[in-house]
Scaffold this motif. Structure first.
Motif, PDB file in Angstrom:
ATOM      1  N   ARG A   5       0.860  -1.176   0.000  1.00 35.20           N
ATOM      2  CA  ARG A   5       0.000   0.000   0.000  1.00 35.20           C
ATOM      3  C   ARG A   5       0.898   1.228   0.000  1.00 35.20           C
ATOM      4  O   ARG A   5       1.885   1.267   0.727  1.00 35.20           O
ATOM      5  CB  ARG A   5      -0.906   0.013   1.234  1.00 35.20           C
ATOM      6  N   TRP A   6       0.553   2.203  -0.824  1.00 33.81           N
ATOM      7  CA  TRP A   6       1.337   3.421  -0.941  1.00 33.81           C
ATOM      8  C   TRP A   6       0.518   4.630  -0.521  1.00 33.81           C
ATOM      9  O   TRP A   6      -0.667   4.732  -0.846  1.00 33.81           O
ATOM     10  CB  TRP A   6       1.780   3.638  -2.374  1.00 33.81           C
ATOM     11  N   ALA A   7       1.167   5.549   0.179  1.00 31.94           N
ATOM     12  CA  ALA A   7       0.583   6.860   0.459  1.00 31.94           C
ATOM     13  C   ALA A   7       1.073   7.807  -0.636  1.00 31.94           C
ATOM     14  O   ALA A   7       2.274   7.925  -0.860  1.00 31.94           O
ATOM     15  CB  ALA A   7       1.015   7.351   1.836  1.00 31.94           C
ATOM     16  N   VAL A   8       0.133   8.435  -1.319  1.00 32.01           N
ATOM     17  CA  VAL A   8       0.459   9.295  -2.466  1.00 32.01           C
ATOM     18  C   VAL A   8       0.057  10.732  -2.146  1.00 32.01           C
ATOM     19  O   VAL A   8      -1.065  10.988  -1.724  1.00 32.01           O
ATOM     20  CB  VAL A   8      -0.293   8.822  -3.732  1.00 32.01           C
ATOM     21  N   THR A   9       0.993  11.658  -2.350  1.00 32.25           N
ATOM     22  CA  THR A   9       0.692  13.070  -2.133  1.00 32.25           C
ATOM     23  C   THR A   9       1.215  13.902  -3.299  1.00 32.25           C
ATOM     24  O   THR A   9       2.185  13.530  -3.957  1.00 32.25           O
ATOM     25  CB  THR A   9       1.332  13.610  -0.828  1.00 32.25           C
ATOM     26  N   ASP A  32      -7.968  19.722  -8.614  1.00 30.90           N
ATOM     27  CA  ASP A  32      -8.810  20.458  -7.672  1.00 30.90           C
ATOM     28  C   ASP A  32      -9.390  21.693  -8.352  1.00 30.90           C
ATOM     29  O   ASP A  32      -9.194  21.911  -9.559  1.00 30.90           O
ATOM     30  CB  ASP A  32      -8.041  20.798  -6.386  1.00 30.90           C
ATOM     31  N   GLU A  33     -10.094  22.513  -7.596  1.00 36.49           N
ATOM     32  CA  GLU A  33     -10.753  23.690  -8.163  1.00 36.49           C
ATOM     33  C   GLU A  33      -9.782  24.706  -8.746  1.00 36.49           C
ATOM     34  O   GLU A  33     -10.153  25.542  -9.558  1.00 36.49           O
ATOM     35  CB  GLU A  33     -11.654  24.359  -7.107  1.00 36.49           C
ATOM     36  N   ARG A  34      -8.506  24.627  -8.359  1.00 37.44           N
ATOM     37  CA  ARG A  34      -7.484  25.540  -8.902  1.00 37.44           C
ATOM     38  C   ARG A  34      -6.710  24.907 -10.053  1.00 37.44           C
ATOM     39  O   ARG A  34      -5.777  25.490 -10.565  1.00 37.44           O
ATOM     40  CB  ARG A  34      -6.526  25.959  -7.790  1.00 37.44           C
ATOM     41  N   GLY A  35      -7.072  23.684 -10.416  1.00 35.56           N
ATOM     42  CA  GLY A  35      -6.392  23.008 -11.505  1.00 35.56           C
ATOM     43  C   GLY A  35      -5.135  22.274 -11.093  1.00 35.56           C
ATOM     44  O   GLY A  35      -4.363  21.839 -11.942  1.00 35.56           O
ATOM     45  N   GLN A  36      -4.923  22.136  -9.794  1.00 36.58           N
ATOM     46  CA  GLN A  36      -3.742  21.420  -9.312  1.00 36.58           C
ATOM     47  C   GLN A  36      -4.070  19.942  -9.139  1.00 36.58           C
ATOM     48  O   GLN A  36      -5.179  19.581  -8.745  1.00 36.58           O
ATOM     49  CB  GLN A  36      -3.256  21.995  -7.992  1.00 36.58           C
ATOM     50  N   GLY A  37      -3.085  19.111  -9.416  1.00 42.07           N
ATOM     51  CA  GLY A  37      -3.263  17.680  -9.276  1.00 42.07           C
ATOM     52  C   GLY A  37      -3.428  17.267  -7.831  1.00 42.07           C
ATOM     53  O   GLY A  37      -2.904  17.906  -6.917  1.00 42.07           O
ATOM     54  N   GLN A  38      -4.176  16.184  -7.638  1.00 44.08           N
ATOM     55  CA  GLN A  38      -4.302  15.596  -6.313  1.00 44.08           C
ATOM     56  C   GLN A  38      -4.649  14.122  -6.474  1.00 44.08           C
ATOM     57  O   GLN A  38      -5.287  13.730  -7.458  1.00 44.08           O
ATOM     58  CB  GLN A  38      -5.351  16.307  -5.471  1.00 44.08           C
ATOM     59  N   ALA A  39      -4.205  13.332  -5.527  1.00 40.95           N
ATOM     60  CA  ALA A  39      -4.525  11.914  -5.543  1.00 40.95           C
ATOM     61  C   ALA A  39      -5.988  11.749  -5.142  1.00 40.95           C
ATOM     62  O   ALA A  39      -6.481  12.453  -4.268  1.00 40.95           O
ATOM     63  CB  ALA A  39      -3.617  11.163  -4.576  1.00 40.95           C
ATOM     64  N   ARG A  40      -6.682  10.841  -5.807  1.00 37.79           N
ATOM     65  CA  ARG A  40      -8.079  10.589  -5.454  1.00 37.79           C
ATOM     66  C   ARG A  40      -8.191   9.963  -4.063  1.00 37.79           C
ATOM     67  O   ARG A  40      -9.149  10.206  -3.343  1.00 37.79           O
ATOM     68  CB  ARG A  40      -8.751   9.698  -6.483  1.00 37.79           C
ATOM     69  N   ASP A  41      -7.209   9.137  -3.711  1.00 40.73           N
ATOM     70  CA  ASP A  41      -7.177   8.470  -2.410  1.00 40.73           C
ATOM     71  C   ASP A  41      -5.813   8.690  -1.782  1.00 40.73           C
ATOM     72  O   ASP A  41      -4.795   8.673  -2.482  1.00 40.73           O
ATOM     73  CB  ASP A  41      -7.429   6.969  -2.570  1.00 40.73           C
ATOM     74  N   GLU A  42      -5.775   8.864  -0.460  1.00 36.35           N
ATOM     75  CA  GLU A  42      -4.499   9.071   0.228  1.00 36.35           C
ATOM     76  C   GLU A  42      -3.632   7.823   0.205  1.00 36.35           C
ATOM     77  O   GLU A  42      -2.409   7.918   0.140  1.00 36.35           O
ATOM     78  CB  GLU A  42      -4.743   9.512   1.671  1.00 36.35           C
ATOM     79  N   VAL A  43      -4.258   6.663   0.294  1.00 33.51           N
ATOM     80  CA  VAL A  43      -3.524   5.396   0.275  1.00 33.51           C
ATOM     81  C   VAL A  43      -4.112   4.532  -0.828  1.00 33.51           C
ATOM     82  O   VAL A  43      -5.326   4.379  -0.932  1.00 33.51           O
ATOM     83  CB  VAL A  43      -3.608   4.672   1.644  1.00 33.51           C
ATOM     84  N   VAL A  44      -3.223   3.990  -1.661  1.00 33.50           N
ATOM     85  CA  VAL A  44      -3.641   3.162  -2.797  1.00 33.50           C
ATOM     86  C   VAL A  44      -2.818   1.884  -2.832  1.00 33.50           C
ATOM     87  O   VAL A  44      -1.753   1.802  -2.226  1.00 33.50           O
ATOM     88  CB  VAL A  44      -3.469   3.917  -4.143  1.00 33.50           C
ATOM     89  N   GLY A  45      -3.306   0.925  -3.569  1.00 29.58           N
ATOM     90  CA  GLY A  45      -2.519  -0.274  -3.804  1.00 29.58           C
ATOM     91  C   GLY A  45      -1.353   0.072  -4.714  1.00 29.58           C
ATOM     92  O   GLY A  45      -1.495   0.879  -5.640  1.00 29.58           O
ATOM     93  N   ALA A  67       3.105   2.852   2.705  1.00 33.88           N
ATOM     94  CA  ALA A  67       2.192   3.226   3.783  1.00 33.88           C
ATOM     95  C   ALA A  67       2.502   2.519   5.095  1.00 33.88           C
ATOM     96  O   ALA A  67       2.215   3.050   6.164  1.00 33.88           O
ATOM     97  CB  ALA A  67       0.747   2.947   3.369  1.00 33.88           C
ATOM     98  N   SER A  68       3.118   1.339   5.047  1.00 33.15           N
ATOM     99  CA  SER A  68       3.391   0.624   6.294  1.00 33.15           C
ATOM    100  C   SER A  68       4.752   0.944   6.894  1.00 33.15           C
ATOM    101  O   SER A  68       4.915   0.913   8.103  1.00 33.15           O
ATOM    102  CB  SER A  68       3.250  -0.887   6.089  1.00 33.15           C
ATOM    103  N   THR A  69       5.720   1.305   6.053  1.00 35.02           N
ATOM    104  CA  THR A  69       7.070   1.556   6.568  1.00 35.02           C
ATOM    105  C   THR A  69       7.474   3.026   6.539  1.00 35.02           C
ATOM    106  O   THR A  69       8.416   3.421   7.218  1.00 35.02           O
ATOM    107  CB  THR A  69       8.124   0.773   5.765  1.00 35.02           C
ATOM    108  N   GLY A  70       6.804   3.824   5.700  1.00 32.47           N
ATOM    109  CA  GLY A  70       7.181   5.226   5.547  1.00 32.47           C
ATOM    110  C   GLY A  70       8.380   5.433   4.641  1.00 32.47           C
ATOM    111  O   GLY A  70       8.821   6.556   4.429  1.00 32.47           O
ATOM    112  N   LYS A  71       8.890   4.347   4.066  1.00 39.09           N
ATOM    113  CA  LYS A  71      10.046   4.446   3.178  1.00 39.09           C
ATOM    114  C   LYS A  71       9.635   5.042   1.832  1.00 39.09           C
ATOM    115  O   LYS A  71       8.609   4.676   1.261  1.00 39.09           O
ATOM    116  CB  LYS A  71      10.665   3.070   2.964  1.00 39.09           C
ATOM    117  N   SER A  72      10.456   5.942   1.321  1.00 35.20           N
ATOM    118  CA  SER A  72      10.178   6.597   0.054  1.00 35.20           C
ATOM    119  C   SER A  72      10.253   5.601  -1.101  1.00 35.20           C
ATOM    120  O   SER A  72      11.211   4.851  -1.226  1.00 35.20           O
ATOM    121  CB  SER A  72      11.173   7.734  -0.179  1.00 35.20           C
ATOM    122  N   VAL A  73       9.216   5.620  -1.934  1.00 40.55           N
ATOM    123  CA  VAL A  73       9.188   4.838  -3.163  1.00 40.55           C
ATOM    124  C   VAL A  73       9.598   5.742  -4.322  1.00 40.55           C
ATOM    125  O   VAL A  73      10.393   5.377  -5.164  1.00 40.55           O
ATOM    126  CB  VAL A  73       7.787   4.240  -3.408  1.00 40.55           C
TER     127      VAL A  73
END
Length: 78
Positions: A5-9, A32-45, A67-73
């Motif tokens: 599981r990955w946390a995407v920001t 978003d409303e300003r045209g900036q990208g955003q992940a649909r979900d905070e955590v994804v497969g 998402a489980s270790t906090g290590k950068s992907v």
């Protein structure tokens, strides 16, 4: 990668609103409303699709961490 599981920001200060993320993976990213990208979900497969979108961001505004270790992907740790 299976089962991970990955946390995407998206860094809103860095995003330059190309829309590439949302156009490349509309089921994973939106604008978003300003045209900036955003992940649909905070955590994804973990998936090649999400990784490829992050790698193709022209200014590397997308970060992925395990998402489980906090290590950068992405971006990879130096």
């Amino acid at each position: 990668m299976a089962g991970e599981r990955w946390a995407v920001t998206v860094d809103k200060r860095a995003c330059v609103r190309t829309g590439l993320c949302a156009a490349s993976a509309p089921d994973r990213f939106t604008l978003d409303e300003r045209g900036q990208g955003q992940a649909r979900d905070e955590v994804v497969g973990a998936s090649e699709e999400v990784l490829e979108v992050a790698e193709s961001c022209p200014i590397e505004a997308i970060s992925i961490v395990d998402a489980s270790t906090g290590k950068s992907v992405f971006p990879p740790e130096s």
